[in-house]
Write a protein that holds these residues in place. Sequence first.
Motif, short mmCIF file in Angstrom:
data_model
loop_
_atom_site.label_atom_id
_atom_site.label_comp_id
_atom_site.label_asym_id
_atom_site.label_seq_id
_atom_site.Cartn_x
_atom_site.Cartn_y
_atom_site.Cartn_z
N ALA A 18 0.82 -1.22 0.00
CA ALA A 18 0.00 0.00 0.00
C ALA A 18 0.85 1.27 0.00
CB ALA A 18 -0.93 0.00 1.22
N GLY A 19 2.12 1.15 0.34
CA GLY A 19 3.01 2.31 0.35
C GLY A 19 3.38 2.79 -1.04
N TYR A 20 3.14 1.97 -2.04
CA TYR A 20 3.46 2.31 -3.42
C TYR A 20 2.23 2.05 -4.30
CZ TYR A 20 8.30 2.47 -1.91
OH TYR A 20 9.47 2.79 -1.26
N PRO A 21 1.23 2.91 -4.22
CA PRO A 21 -0.02 2.63 -4.94
C PRO A 21 0.13 2.53 -6.46
CG PRO A 21 -0.03 4.85 -4.00
CD PRO A 21 1.19 4.16 -3.47
N ALA A 22 1.03 3.30 -7.05
CA ALA A 22 1.22 3.21 -8.51
C ALA A 22 1.78 1.83 -8.87
CB ALA A 22 2.16 4.31 -8.99
N HIS A 23 2.75 1.36 -8.11
CA HIS A 23 3.32 0.03 -8.34
C HIS A 23 2.29 -1.06 -8.09
CE1 HIS A 23 7.04 2.19 -8.51
NE2 HIS A 23 7.78 1.10 -8.53
N ALA A 24 1.50 -0.91 -7.03
CA ALA A 24 0.48 -1.92 -6.70
C ALA A 24 -0.51 -2.06 -7.85
CB ALA A 24 -0.24 -1.55 -5.41
N SER A 25 -0.91 -0.95 -8.42
CA SER A 25 -1.87 -0.97 -9.53
C SER A 25 -1.28 -1.65 -10.76
CB SER A 25 -2.30 0.46 -9.87
OG SER A 25 -3.14 0.46 -10.98
N ILE A 26 -0.03 -1.31 -11.07
CA ILE A 26 0.64 -1.91 -12.23
C ILE A 26 0.81 -3.41 -12.01
CG2 ILE A 26 2.83 -2.01 -13.49
CD1 ILE A 26 3.01 1.09 -12.89
N ALA A 27 1.27 -3.80 -10.83
CA ALA A 27 1.46 -5.23 -10.53
C ALA A 27 0.12 -5.97 -10.62
CB ALA A 27 2.07 -5.40 -9.14
N HIS A 28 -0.93 -5.35 -10.10
CA HIS A 28 -2.25 -5.96 -10.16
C HIS A 28 -2.68 -6.20 -11.61
CE1 HIS A 28 -6.43 -6.85 -9.23
NE2 HIS A 28 -6.76 -5.96 -10.16
N GLN A 29 -2.48 -5.21 -12.48
CA GLN A 29 -2.87 -5.35 -13.88
C GLN A 29 -2.07 -6.45 -14.58
OE1 GLN A 29 -5.53 -3.96 -15.32
NE2 GLN A 29 -5.94 -3.20 -13.27
N TRP A 30 -0.77 -6.50 -14.33
CA TRP A 30 0.05 -7.55 -14.94
C TRP A 30 -0.38 -8.92 -14.47
CZ3 TRP A 30 3.16 -8.57 -18.81
CH2 TRP A 30 3.78 -7.52 -19.49
N THR A 120 10.42 -7.88 -13.86
CA THR A 120 11.16 -7.51 -12.66
C THR A 120 11.63 -6.08 -12.76
OG1 THR A 120 12.99 -8.12 -11.19
CG2 THR A 120 13.39 -8.31 -13.57
N GLU A 121 11.95 -5.51 -11.61
CA GLU A 121 12.61 -4.20 -11.64
C GLU A 121 14.05 -4.33 -11.19
OE1 GLU A 121 11.03 -1.28 -8.97
OE2 GLU A 121 11.48 -2.47 -7.21
N ASP A 122 14.49 -5.55 -10.91
CA ASP A 122 15.79 -5.75 -10.28
C ASP A 122 16.93 -6.18 -11.20
OD1 ASP A 122 14.76 -5.04 -7.83
OD2 ASP A 122 14.40 -7.10 -7.20
N LEU A 123 16.67 -6.55 -12.40
CA LEU A 123 17.72 -7.06 -13.28
C LEU A 123 18.08 -6.05 -14.36
CD1 LEU A 123 16.39 -10.69 -13.81
CD2 LEU A 123 18.20 -9.95 -12.26
N GLY A 124 19.27 -6.23 -14.92
CA GLY A 124 19.69 -5.39 -16.04
C GLY A 124 19.50 -6.12 -17.35
N GLU A 125 19.23 -5.38 -18.40
CA GLU A 125 19.03 -5.95 -19.74
C GLU A 125 20.27 -6.74 -20.18
OE1 GLU A 125 16.84 -7.04 -22.78
OE2 GLU A 125 16.00 -5.53 -21.46
N HIS A 126 21.45 -6.30 -19.74
CA HIS A 126 22.70 -6.97 -20.14
C HIS A 126 22.78 -8.41 -19.63
CE1 HIS A 126 23.61 -5.68 -16.06
NE2 HIS A 126 24.63 -6.53 -16.07
N LEU A 127 21.96 -8.76 -18.67
CA LEU A 127 21.98 -10.12 -18.12
C LEU A 127 21.09 -11.09 -18.87
CD1 LEU A 127 21.80 -9.19 -14.32
CD2 LEU A 127 23.83 -9.95 -15.60
N PHE A 138 7.45 -1.37 -13.93
CA PHE A 138 7.34 -0.13 -13.15
C PHE A 138 8.16 1.01 -13.75
CE2 PHE A 138 7.29 -3.87 -10.32
CZ PHE A 138 5.92 -3.88 -10.09
N ALA A 139 8.80 0.78 -14.88
CA ALA A 139 9.57 1.85 -15.51
C ALA A 139 8.64 3.01 -15.81
CB ALA A 139 10.24 1.35 -16.79
#
Length: 158
Positions: A18-30, A120-127, A138-139
Amino acid sequence: MTEKYFVDTNVLIYKFDAGYPAHASIAHQWLKRLWRERTGIISTQVLKEFYGVMSRRITSEQPREQIRAVVRNLLTWPVVETDGGVLETAWTIEDKGHCSWWDAMIIAAAQHAGCSAILTEDLGEHLMPPGMRLINPFAGAIHEPSAHYEVRPDRLPG
C-alpha cells in the motif's frame, strides 16, 4: 507460440504494498493479465521469497493465512523447481553475467521454463540471455510513497 512470462518476487510484493499505490496498480494489472492468459511462470525461489517478505510485514489487515492463500493460488501456475539443471545454469550465468547468485537463479529458472520475458525491476538488460527480454513493469512509475494528506479542490491555486 504463446509467450511465457517469469514473474520475479518484487512484482508479487508490490501488488500488496500500500506504500506504493502506482506500483500496486501496475502489478495488479500484470498479474490479472497473466492469470487470464495463463502465461505466468514462477519458481519455488520466488514463492519462498514472497512468503518470507510478506510474513515479516504481517498486519491485522493481512494475516499470515491470507498470505498462505496467495501462495497456494500461485501454486496453480507452472512452478520451476530448483534442480541440478537450474543450479548448473545459474552458476554459468553468475560467472559470466557478473550478477548476484539470486538474480542468476531467477534467470536460470526462466530459461528452464522456456520464458520469453522476465517481469522484474531488479535485473539489467545486459543479463538477459538470447531470446529473452527484460520487462520492468514499473519503468516510468513514480517511486515515492503516496502522500498522506488530503487535497481540497477549494484550496488549489488558480
